[in-house]
Design an enzyme around this catalytic site. Structure first.
Site, PDB file in Angstrom:
ATOM      1  N   THR A 173       0.859  -1.179   0.000  1.00 51.74           N
ATOM      2  CA  THR A 173       0.000   0.000   0.000  1.00 51.74           C
ATOM      3  C   THR A 173       0.900   1.235   0.000  1.00 51.74           C
ATOM      4  O   THR A 173       1.983   1.222   0.576  1.00 51.74           O
ATOM      5  CB  THR A 173      -0.928   0.054   1.233  1.00 51.74           C
ATOM      6  OG1 THR A 173      -0.141   0.169   2.412  1.00 51.74           O
ATOM      7  CG2 THR A 173      -1.818  -1.174   1.307  1.00 51.74           C
ATOM      8  N   CYS A 174       0.441   2.273  -0.627  1.00 55.85           N
ATOM      9  CA  CYS A 174       1.238   3.504  -0.734  1.00 55.85           C
ATOM     10  C   CYS A 174       1.380   4.234   0.591  1.00 55.85           C
ATOM     11  O   CYS A 174       2.264   5.064   0.735  1.00 55.85           O
ATOM     12  CB  CYS A 174       0.627   4.440  -1.766  1.00 55.85           C
ATOM     13  SG  CYS A 174       0.697   3.773  -3.427  1.00 55.85           S
ATOM     14  N   ILE A 175       0.524   3.946   1.552  1.00 58.88           N
ATOM     15  CA  ILE A 175       0.589   4.650   2.823  1.00 58.88           C
ATOM     16  C   ILE A 175       1.331   3.870   3.904  1.00 58.88           C
ATOM     17  O   ILE A 175       1.477   4.342   5.022  1.00 58.88           O
ATOM     18  CB  ILE A 175      -0.823   5.023   3.324  1.00 58.88           C
ATOM     19  CG1 ILE A 175      -1.665   3.766   3.523  1.00 58.88           C
ATOM     20  CG2 ILE A 175      -1.466   6.021   2.380  1.00 58.88           C
ATOM     21  CD1 ILE A 175      -2.969   3.995   4.237  1.00 58.88           C
ATOM     22  N   ALA A 176       1.809   2.693   3.583  1.00 57.41           N
ATOM     23  CA  ALA A 176       2.536   1.887   4.571  1.00 57.41           C
ATOM     24  C   ALA A 176       3.871   2.550   4.917  1.00 57.41           C
ATOM     25  O   ALA A 176       4.542   3.082   4.045  1.00 57.41           O
ATOM     26  CB  ALA A 176       2.801   0.486   4.017  1.00 57.41           C
ATOM     27  N   PHE A 214       7.344  -1.199  -0.656  1.00 55.48           N
ATOM     28  CA  PHE A 214       6.099  -1.715  -1.210  1.00 55.48           C
ATOM     29  C   PHE A 214       6.012  -3.236  -1.063  1.00 55.48           C
ATOM     30  O   PHE A 214       5.803  -3.977  -2.003  1.00 55.48           O
ATOM     31  CB  PHE A 214       5.929  -1.291  -2.670  1.00 55.48           C
ATOM     32  CG  PHE A 214       4.490  -1.177  -3.091  1.00 55.48           C
ATOM     33  CD1 PHE A 214       3.694  -0.158  -2.618  1.00 55.48           C
ATOM     34  CD2 PHE A 214       3.936  -2.092  -3.959  1.00 55.48           C
ATOM     35  CE1 PHE A 214       2.358  -0.050  -2.987  1.00 55.48           C
ATOM     36  CE2 PHE A 214       2.600  -1.999  -4.348  1.00 55.48           C
ATOM     37  CZ  PHE A 214       1.816  -0.971  -3.860  1.00 55.48           C
TER      38      PHE A 214
END
Length: 186
Positions: free
Chosen positions: A69-72, A170
């Site tokens: 996820t891009c917010i991890a 990612f």
């Protein structure tokens, strides 16, 4: 401020620049360049933090959807005198989320696989190269090529210039870095 202006420019773009519904390309070139240049997302735990609460939230946030996820968070800074306790609490929460053995973690339906073989290979190579520079696997580190499975992995003793720190991860790999003074993380 440059980062904020870049974000504003991205959000001002027309939607087709971000996702072209007629192709498999999700990222437009403008957004791809921004993402590659600005993708590293740290989490910083300070001395006053509840390590158990921080570990629970960060393990969930990092490993949901296999870390894809891009917010991890890409890495965590923890006070040097609290890193052992943080890692132990993180392991406890990974066990609650995904199972109490390597086999259970691999078999759970709650942990997805890596999106494709090229990405799986990239992640495996990053871990191998980072370990060669002195990092240690504190949890996980299991790679199953035939399933594109990577167990939730915590790395410690990671140098800031190691391969895993050069780009967005990612995937289900979380470097845990330490600091003695908070201003060292900025």
């Amino acid at each position: 401020l440059q980062h904020c202006r870049s974000c504003e420019q991205i959000f001002a773009q027309q939607l087709q620049h971000i996702h072209d519904g007629d192709s498999t390309e999700f990222w437009g070139e403008e957004l791809r360049g921004f993402a590659v240049g600005h993708a590293l997302s740290p989490a910083i735990i300070d001395e006053s933090a509840s390590l158990d609460g921080a570990a629970q939230k960060l393990m969930w946030g990092k490993f949901i959807n296999g870390g894809q996820t891009c917010i991890a968070p890409d890495y965590i800074f923890v006070p040097k005198n609290r890193v052992t306790e943080f890692v132990e609490r993180s392991k406890k929460h990974l066990t609650k989320f995904y199972g109490n053995s390597s086999k259970h973690k691999q078999e759970t339906k709650d942990f997805c696989r890596i999106v494709n073989k090229a990405h799986f290979d990239r992640l495996r190579d990053l871990v191998e190269e980072t370990v060669k520079t002195g990092a240690k696997i504190a949890e996980g580190g299991v790679f199953k090529d035939d399933e594109r499975y990577i167990s939730p992995t915590l790395l410690v003793d990671v140098a800031k210039n190691s391969p895993i720190m050069q780009d967005e991860i990612f995937g289900p790999i979380l470097p845990v870095l330490t600091y003695e003074k908070l201003d060292e993380v900025y």
